[in-house]
Each structure stands twice: as structure tokens, then as C-alpha cells.
Scaffold this active site. Structure first.
Site, PDB file in Angstrom:
ATOM      1  CG  ASP A  84      -0.308  -0.522   2.482  1.00 52.29           C
ATOM      2  OD1 ASP A  84       0.928  -0.503   2.567  1.00 52.29           O
ATOM      3  OD2 ASP A  84      -1.029  -0.951   3.390  1.00 52.29           O
TER       4      ASP A  84
ATOM      5  CG  ASN B 214      -8.699  -1.501  12.533  1.00 51.79           C
ATOM      6  OD1 ASN B 214      -7.726  -2.078  12.041  1.00 51.79           O
ATOM      7  ND2 ASN B 214      -9.256  -0.448  11.970  1.00 51.79           N
TER       8      ASN B 214
ATOM      9  CG  HIS C 144      -5.724  -2.022   9.165  1.00 58.60           C
ATOM     10  ND1 HIS C 144      -5.839  -0.782   9.762  1.00 58.60           N
ATOM     11  CD2 HIS C 144      -4.395  -2.250   9.093  1.00 58.60           C
ATOM     12  CE1 HIS C 144      -4.635  -0.320  10.021  1.00 58.60           C
ATOM     13  NE2 HIS C 144      -3.736  -1.184   9.615  1.00 58.60           N
TER      14      HIS C 144
ATOM     15  CD  GLU D 181      -8.669   0.975   8.300  1.00 53.36           C
ATOM     16  OE1 GLU D 181      -8.661   0.051   9.133  1.00 53.36           O
ATOM     17  OE2 GLU D 181      -8.058   2.044   8.478  1.00 53.36           O
TER      18      GLU D 181
END
Ligand code: F6R
Length: 243
Positions: free
Chosen positions: A68, A137, A139, A144
Site C-alpha cells: 500500500d 482493528n 486491518h 479496514e
């Protein structure tokens, strides 16, 4: 099948992860590696740099693809993932520059950026190893928590939690980009082996729920998708495992 290694600390985690890369580099004629940024892989990259410097591993026929990049940050920006990868790894190893692939965000439209990276991923094809960190979280890359997960390269809106967590690398939270271009789940899974590394207490929830879940739920913890991969290796430290 999920294989779990619990290292005593971050150093041992990095050692164990490095060993997997060394095995791949020493057995594959043309290694193809999927790489991640963030703080977790830094110890692994340091070790790979040192082994390359000592001539124990060679990157001359290696190809890499990264997961990314932030939108709106030029590669020269010190917070960009281009900068990160060159600073921590590529500038110090003998990999041909043309074999390095990181999502570019400099075309006229985001759609063109997406298509260009999908084309690169198609050309590189299946990787031998895909390295992943994980967000607090759950991801993976910047995919996400969400009911719908893109299979291919996509533009993601970073959650408040991710922006807050990544603000540690910036002078202020206002400087953290709110969007990123990210490899999709389908391409992440297109790898012979996935190595997920996580250290520290704050990753306990993501790893524990991944290990314990007997379901896949992208909204709850996107990393649960990795359980569908036939060769997933999770390396975490005791702080992460015990919480
Ligand atoms: C980075 C990436 C992210 C990070 C994750 C954990 O390329 O894709 O998913 O792996 O945010 O980051 P760190 O390692 O900084 O805790």
C-alpha cells in the site's frame, strides 16, 4: 492451516521471520516477495540488510510488490511508504530497481493508479511469501473493517482508529493522510505462504480474535479472512499473545 509461533520478544519475532525469508531466497531461483511497511517488519528488514551485506543472501533475481501507499504523499515525503521501503530495505540490498513495485499515486486519476497496480500484480503473479502486519482493528494492508472487501487494488478511507495509530509517525494527527491505495484481499491471498507478524499488547485483540474465531467476518476483524489461506504462519511475541 494456521501455524503459530510465539516469540519471547520483538527480537526473536524478527529472527523467526527473517529465517522464513532466508529459506525462500536460498531455495527459489526467482523469489517473489510481497512486502509490508509499518513498524513491525523493521527488525526483519534490518536483518535481511545485514545478511545481504555479509553475502549470505542475494536479491539480484528477487521481485517485490508492496501492499500500500498513502494517497497525496509524494515518494520523497519521509512518511510515504516509498520512502520507508527505500530507507529500511531497498537502498541497502542488491535488488534491481526495476524489480521493486510499490503502488504509485501520481497519475491523473485514482482509477488509473488502481489499474496500473493491478496490471503489475498480474504480471508479477503469485508470490512465494506475502508478509503482513496487522492493524489494532484487524486491518490487513489498508483494508479496514467493512462488510465488503475489495479483491483487487482499491482506494480505502482510513478509520479514525488507524489515523490515530499512525499519527505516531507524523508531527501531528492532522498531517496523517485519510486515504490510501491498497492491495485487495484477493491479491494478498495469491501467495504460497502468508506470514503475519504482530508484536505488543495493542495487537492482542486482532491476533486473539483471529486465532479463536471459527468464522470469517470482515466487519469484525478483516484478518479473519486469512484463515482461508492454506499456509498461514502467524509470528507474534508473548506480549501480543498474552495481552
Ligand atoms: C503496512 C500495512 C498496514 C500495517 C499495520 C500495522 O504496509 O499494510 O496494514 O501492517 O497498520 O502497522 P504497524 O506495523 O506499524 O503496527
Amino acid at each position: 492451516m494456521v501455524k503459530l509461533l510465539v516469540a519471547k520478544d520483538y527480537e526473536e519475532l524478527s529472527e523467526l521471520c527473517t529465517k522464513e525469508f532466508v529459506r525462500c531466497l536460498q531455495t527459489q531461483a526467482t523469489p517473489k516477495l510481497g512486502l509490508a511497511t509499518g513498524s513491525t517488519p523493521i527488525g526483519t528488514y534490518e536483518r535481511l540488510v545485514e545478511l545481504n551485506r555479509r553475502g549470505e543472501i542475494d536479491f539480484s533475481s528477487t521481485t517485490t510488490v508492496n501492499l500500500d501507499e498513502y494517497m497525496d504523499l509524494p515518494p520523497s515525503n519521509e512518511q510515504s511508504y516509498h520512502y520507508f521501503m527505500h530507507h529500511h530495505l531497498f537502498d541497502h540490498i542488491n535488488i534491481p530497481r526495476e524489480n521493486i513495485h510499490i503502488p504509485e499515486v501520481d497519475r491523473k486519476t485514482a482509477d488509473e493508479d488502481i489499474k496500473a497496480y493491478d496490471k503489475i500484480l498480474d504480471k508479477v503473479g503469485r508470490r512465494h511469501i506475502q508478509l503482513l502486519g496487522v492493524g489494532v482493528n484487524g486491518h490487513i494492508a489498508f483494508n479496514e473493517p467493512n462488510r465488503r472487501q475489495a479483491l483487487r487494488t482499491n482506494i480505502t478511507e482510513l478509520t479514525e482508529e488507524t489515523i490515530k495509530s499512525n499519527s505516531r509517525f507524523f508531527d501531528s494527527i492532522d498531517e496523517v493522510p485519510t486515504k490510501a491505495i491498497s492491495m485487495g484481499i484477493g491479491d494478498i491471498m495469491n501467495s504460497d505462504q502468508i506470514i503475519l507478524i504482530a508484536n505488543g499488547e495493542n495487537k492482542h485483540w486482532a491476533i486473539k480474535t483471529l486465532l479463536e474465531s471459527d468464522f470469517v467476518d470482515f466487519q469484525y476483524n478483516p484478518a479473519t479472512i486469512l484463515k482461508l489461506h492454506p499456509n498461514l504462519l502467524i509470528i507474534c511475541d508473548e506480549a501480543c499473545y498474552n495481552g
